[in-house]
Design an enzyme around this catalytic site. Structure first.
Site, PDB file in Angstrom:
ATOM      1  N   SER A 119       0.780  -1.170  -0.325  1.00  0.00           N
ATOM      2  CA  SER A 119       0.267   0.041  -0.031  1.00  0.00           C
ATOM      3  C   SER A 119       0.302   1.135   0.561  1.00  0.00           C
ATOM      4  O   SER A 119       2.407   1.434   0.983  1.00  0.00           O
ATOM      5  CB  SER A 119      -0.693  -0.027   1.161  1.00  0.00           C
ATOM      6  OG  SER A 119      -1.344   1.111   1.458  1.00  0.00           O
ATOM      7  N   TYR A 143      -1.385  -0.580  10.090  1.00  0.00           N
ATOM      8  CA  TYR A 143      -1.917  -0.641   9.108  1.00  0.00           C
ATOM      9  C   TYR A 143      -0.474  -0.670   7.697  1.00  0.00           C
ATOM     10  O   TYR A 143      -0.179  -1.455   7.282  1.00  0.00           O
ATOM     11  CB  TYR A 143      -2.941   0.142   8.493  1.00  0.00           C
ATOM     12  CG  TYR A 143      -3.267  -0.525   6.872  1.00  0.00           C
ATOM     13  CD1 TYR A 143      -4.077  -1.840   5.962  1.00  0.00           C
ATOM     14  CD2 TYR A 143      -3.147   0.485   5.789  1.00  0.00           C
ATOM     15  CE1 TYR A 143      -3.905  -2.263   5.332  1.00  0.00           C
ATOM     16  CE2 TYR A 143      -2.917   0.367   4.508  1.00  0.00           C
ATOM     17  CZ  TYR A 143      -3.779  -1.364   4.091  1.00  0.00           C
ATOM     18  OH  TYR A 143      -3.429  -1.471   2.557  1.00  0.00           O
ATOM     19  N   LYS A 147       2.347  -3.595   6.611  1.00  0.00           N
ATOM     20  CA  LYS A 147       2.204  -3.967   5.296  1.00  0.00           C
ATOM     21  C   LYS A 147       3.687  -3.513   4.321  1.00  0.00           C
ATOM     22  O   LYS A 147       4.720  -4.462   4.182  1.00  0.00           O
ATOM     23  CB  LYS A 147       1.345  -2.439   4.194  1.00  0.00           C
ATOM     24  CG  LYS A 147       0.029  -3.495   4.023  1.00  0.00           C
ATOM     25  CD  LYS A 147      -0.290  -4.104   3.106  1.00  0.00           C
ATOM     26  CE  LYS A 147      -1.900  -4.665   3.612  1.00  0.00           C
ATOM     27  NZ  LYS A 147      -1.633  -5.951   2.571  1.00  0.00           N
TER      28      LYS A 147
HETATM   29  C1  WQD Z   1      -8.955   9.960   0.410  1.00  0.00           C
HETATM   30  C2  WQD Z   1      -9.417  11.784   0.676  1.00  0.00           C
HETATM   31  C3  WQD Z   1      -9.894  12.066   2.741  1.00  0.00           C
HETATM   32  C4  WQD Z   1     -13.356  11.258   3.048  1.00  0.00           C
HETATM   33  C5  WQD Z   1      -6.918   4.704   2.297  1.00  0.00           C
HETATM   34  C6  WQD Z   1      -5.693   4.552   3.147  1.00  0.00           C
HETATM   35  C7  WQD Z   1      -3.928   4.004   1.843  1.00  0.00           C
HETATM   36  C8  WQD Z   1      -5.352   2.947   1.068  1.00  0.00           C
HETATM   37  C9  WQD Z   1      -5.990   3.998   0.068  1.00  0.00           C
HETATM   38  C10 WQD Z   1      -4.998   0.522   0.982  1.00  0.00           C
HETATM   39  C11 WQD Z   1      -8.679  12.516   1.854  1.00  0.00           C
HETATM   40  C12 WQD Z   1     -10.654  12.639   1.488  1.00  0.00           C
HETATM   41  C13 WQD Z   1     -12.728  10.848   2.954  1.00  0.00           C
HETATM   42  C14 WQD Z   1     -14.891  11.778   3.012  1.00  0.00           C
HETATM   43  C15 WQD Z   1     -13.202  13.437   2.522  1.00  0.00           C
HETATM   44  N1  WQD Z   1      -5.727   1.811   1.873  1.00  0.00           N
HETATM   45  N2  WQD Z   1     -12.261  12.458   2.323  1.00  0.00           N
HETATM   46  N3  WQD Z   1     -14.292  13.160   3.840  1.00  0.00           N
HETATM   47  O1  WQD Z   1      -7.291   7.601   3.329  1.00  0.00           O
HETATM   48  O2  WQD Z   1      -6.341   8.374   0.753  1.00  0.00           O
HETATM   49  O3  WQD Z   1      -5.918   6.584   1.837  1.00  0.00           O
HETATM   50  O4  WQD Z   1      -6.921   4.469   1.255  1.00  0.00           O
HETATM   51  O5  WQD Z   1      -3.852   0.632   1.397  1.00  0.00           O
HETATM   52  O6  WQD Z   1      -3.157   3.352   2.727  1.00  0.00           O
HETATM   53  O7  WQD Z   1      -5.486   5.148   4.061  1.00  0.00           O
HETATM   54  O8  WQD Z   1      -8.534   7.432   1.061  1.00  0.00           O
HETATM   55  O9  WQD Z   1     -11.075   7.195   0.906  1.00  0.00           O
HETATM   56  O10 WQD Z   1     -10.351   7.963   3.123  1.00  0.00           O
HETATM   57  O11 WQD Z   1      -9.664   8.938   1.750  1.00  0.00           O
HETATM   58  O12 WQD Z   1     -12.623  14.685   2.815  1.00  0.00           O
HETATM   59  O13 WQD Z   1     -15.936  11.508   4.470  1.00  0.00           O
HETATM   60  O14 WQD Z   1     -10.721  12.145   0.842  1.00  0.00           O
HETATM   61  O15 WQD Z   1      -9.688  13.399   3.552  1.00  0.00           O
HETATM   62  O16 WQD Z   1      -7.770  13.167   1.437  1.00  0.00           O
HETATM   63  P1  WQD Z   1      -6.922   7.825   1.924  1.00  0.00           P
HETATM   64  P2  WQD Z   1     -10.090   7.936   1.831  1.00  0.00           P
END
Ligand code: WQD
Length: 324
Positions: A119, A143, A147
């Site tokens: 990841s 997490y 990985k």
């Molecule tokens: C994306 C963006 C939030 C929800 C995660 C894991 C990472 C990888 C991918 C697997 C961010 C913003 C989110 C909401 C928002 N996973 N957001 N409102 O955190 O980039 O990555 O998934 O390996 O390890 O950390 O993904 O989809 O949670 O967020 O504004 O209701 O959307 O702040 O900028 P993230 P996410």
């Protein structure tokens, strides 16, 4: 060729299973069906097994040998950052312990080629315009750490046994290649927004005071079907001769902000969305964009699908599910 796909009943795993089957390859899926679905594995043999259980090494080795498998793709793991912070032991036990069992079984059954789901979370909060694989990982949660440790374990297994491994560091995966294989969990931005809209709720943007053009966080969203193709490319690479790298980023090289994702959803759905602007979420880097040079040059893989393709496929899958 026969591949054992561990976690093949899950969201990403089932897309890879489907592609392998379409290529005429044999597939054995191993899944404990804790978050996966039997229906997603149609066309493959399914072995119900928890890879963290005490009998896992022997049972995996048995199925590897009896199926004549020559490769393993290992997806089965927990993947929620927040949960990993609250319950790190579970991530060490299951993500690290599960992989230890998988590698032990591969060694026992003399399976050489292993592809592992890593990841972008291994990088932590890198302050660079584009994340290359050469950047030293600095995970900031259990997490991501689990990985990264997994990647070390692959390297150790290669040194100890006749094994060849690839770790794919996924960036933000979304969309659906087939509606019935869509992500049914509501943990990431695209499903969270679609779910909120369906319930008549207002989606929340986690902060708009970041140092980005529109103030919201930028991520590299990759279509799950493109990601699945990257696994096929990784398998081909392992099956071939020359093999200079073990770790590859998988993303598009293009960033989209939270507001751009919301706009794309509004456009596809033909509606106006006025999100609520909330607080920043702890541990969110402002920008996480994948450098795709290595995977393009070495595996000849590049993403084909756009943010609009991702969003459209996710919307269509939800609409299809609602009609069932
Ligand atoms: C994306 C963006 C939030 C929800 C995660 C894991 C990472 C990888 C991918 C697997 C961010 C913003 C989110 C909401 C928002 N996973 N957001 N409102 O955190 O980039 O990555 O998934 O390996 O390890 O950390 O993904 O989809 O949670 O967020 O504004 O209701 O959307 O702040 O900028 P993230 P996410």
């Amino acid at each position: 060729m026969t591949t054992l796909v561990i976690g093949g009943a899950g969201y990403i795993g089932s897309h890879v299973v489907r592609l392998l089957l379409e290529r005429g390859e044999q597939v054995v899926v191993v899944d404990d069906l804790s978050t996966g679905y039997r229906a997603r594995t149609e066309g493959a043999d399914l072995v119900e097994l928890d890879v963290t259980s005490p009998e896992a090494v022997d049972r995996l080795a048995f199925h590897l040998t009896s199926s004549g498998a020559d490769s393993v793709i290992h997806f089965a793991a927990h993947k929620q950052v927040g949960e990993s912070v609250e319950n790190p032991e579970m991530y060490w036990h299951d993500n690290v312990g599960g992989l230890a069992n998988v590698l032990a079984a591969c060694a026992k059954a003399k399976v050489r080629d292993v592809v592992f789901s890593s990841s972008a979370a291994v990088y932590g909060m890198p302050d660079v315009p584009e994340v290359t694989e050469d950047l030293a990982p600095q995970p900031i949660n259990p997490y991501g750490a689990s990985k990264y440790v997994g990647e070390w374990m692959l390297a150790d297994a290669e040194r100890a046994h006749d094994m060849r491994t690839v770790a794919l560091r996924y960036f933000n995966v979304a969309g659906a290649g087939w509606p019935e294989l869509a992500d049914t969990q509501v943990m990431n931005l695209v499903p969270i927004i679609l779910d909120a809209l369906e319930r008549g709720d207002v989606p929340t943007v986690f902060g708009e005071d970041y140092d980005t053009p529109d103030g919201t966080c930028i991520r590299d969203y990759v279509h799950v079907l493109d990601l699945a193709e990257a696994h096929i490319a990784a398998l081909e690479y392992l099956r071939g001769g020359d093999r200079p790298h073990r770790v590859f980023n998988v993303g598009t090289g293009t960033g989209s902000s939270v507001l751009e994702v919301i706009d794309a959803i509004a456009k596809v759905k033909g509606i106006e969305i006025e999100p609520r602007i909330g607080e920043r979420r702890a541990g969110d880097p402002a920008r996480l964009i994948c450098s795709t040079d290595r995977i393009r040059e070495t595996l000849s893989w590049k993403s084909e699908k756009s943010l609009e393709d991702i969003v459209r496929s996710a919307v269509e899958a939800r609409e299809a599910a609602a009609q069932d």
